[in-house]
Enzyme design. Structure first.
Site, PDB file in Angstrom:
ATOM      1  N   ASP A   1      -7.844  50.923 -10.009  1.00  0.00           N
ATOM      2  CA  ASP A   1      -7.248  49.988 -10.966  1.00  0.00           C
ATOM      3  C   ASP A   1      -6.170  50.707 -11.756  1.00  0.00           C
ATOM      4  OD1 ASP A   1      -6.907  47.502 -12.166  1.00  0.00           O
ATOM      5  OD2 ASP A   1      -8.316  47.916 -13.781  1.00  0.00           O
ATOM      6  N   GLY A   2      -5.233  49.925 -12.257  1.00  0.00           N
ATOM      7  CA  GLY A   2      -4.175  50.446 -13.094  1.00  0.00           C
ATOM      8  C   GLY A   2      -3.640  49.346 -13.981  1.00  0.00           C
TER       9      GLY A   2
ATOM     10  N   HIS B   1     -11.522  41.757 -13.908  1.00  0.00           N
ATOM     11  CA  HIS B   1     -12.075  41.253 -15.167  1.00  0.00           C
ATOM     12  C   HIS B   1     -13.061  40.103 -14.937  1.00  0.00           C
ATOM     13  CE1 HIS B   1      -9.063  43.800 -16.998  1.00  0.00           C
ATOM     14  NE2 HIS B   1      -8.181  43.225 -16.223  1.00  0.00           N
TER      15      HIS B   1
ATOM     16  N   ASP C   1      -7.911  45.236  -7.474  1.00  0.00           N
ATOM     17  CA  ASP C   1      -7.740  43.894  -8.023  1.00  0.00           C
ATOM     18  C   ASP C   1      -6.269  43.499  -8.022  1.00  0.00           C
ATOM     19  OD1 ASP C   1      -6.724  45.295 -10.201  1.00  0.00           O
ATOM     20  OD2 ASP C   1      -8.300  44.691 -11.583  1.00  0.00           O
TER      21      ASP C   1
ATOM     22  N   ASP D   1     -11.374  50.025 -14.434  1.00  0.00           N
ATOM     23  CA  ASP D   1     -10.535  49.477 -15.505  1.00  0.00           C
ATOM     24  C   ASP D   1     -10.730  50.301 -16.781  1.00  0.00           C
ATOM     25  OD1 ASP D   1      -8.839  47.268 -16.705  1.00  0.00           O
ATOM     26  OD2 ASP D   1     -10.648  47.091 -17.926  1.00  0.00           O
TER      27      ASP D   1
ATOM     28  N   GLU E   1      -1.142  50.385 -10.459  1.00  0.00           N
ATOM     29  CA  GLU E   1      -2.053  49.956  -9.387  1.00  0.00           C
ATOM     30  C   GLU E   1      -1.788  50.756  -8.113  1.00  0.00           C
ATOM     31  OE1 GLU E   1      -4.575  47.917  -9.643  1.00  0.00           O
ATOM     32  OE2 GLU E   1      -4.145  46.466 -11.222  1.00  0.00           O
TER      33      GLU E   1
END
Length: 156
Positions: free
Chosen positions: A16-17, A130, A76, A140, A54
């Site tokens: 994640d980023g 999320h 994501d 995250d 990301e």
């Protein structure tokens, strides 16, 4: 003797980023799982975008592997997944040009990601961000911590 893809170790990579604001300072996080062990890595950039973070997370996950593996990479970011599974072939065929003829955005990171994925057998999986997914929430949090650490004022 060369190892067949079926003999390669299996690795799960969660990535994640993000940025706050976008563009602005950003952070990325990775969780690697292999053979019952876990490794977390993260980093930050003072001036970037969500997409770049990301992509950096995904590239960093693959670059952290020391031998060819079968990797299930969870992201994501539909941008990362679609770029690697749908758009990359056309971009490379058109010499890193989009369908409209413009240079591909983030070309440096797409090339880095392509190079990082090359030795591995990667399955790209999109997960909804999320949404209460434990591993996605964990990476995250890693990305957010890296961002906050990079942007906090040092103590005086």
């Amino acid at each position: 003797m060369k190892e067949s893809p079926q003999e390669r170790p299996m690795v799960e990579a969660w990535t994640d980023g993000g940025c706050r604001p976008n563009p602005g300072p950003g952070g990325w996080g990775v969780l690697l799982r292999f053979g019952g062990k876990e490794r977390e890595i993260s980093g930050a950039d003072p001036d970037t975008t969500n997409n770049r973070m990301e992509m950096t997370a995904a590239a960093s996950a693959l670059e952290a592997l020391t031998r060819p593996c079968r990797v299930t990479l969870y992201t994501d970011s539909a941008y990362v997944k679609d770029g690697m599974t749908r758009w990359l072939t056309g971009w490379t065929r058109r010499n890193w040009r989009s369908a409209s003829g413009d240079p591909v955005k983030n070309m440096d990171l797409w090339k880095r990601l392509l190079d990082a994925a090359q030795p591995h057998d990667v399955t790209w999986v999109w997960v909804k961000g999320h949404s209460g997914h434990p591993e996605n929430d964990r990476v995250d949090a890693l990305a957010t911590s890296a961002l906050e650490a990079a942007t906090s004022e040092p103590p005086s």
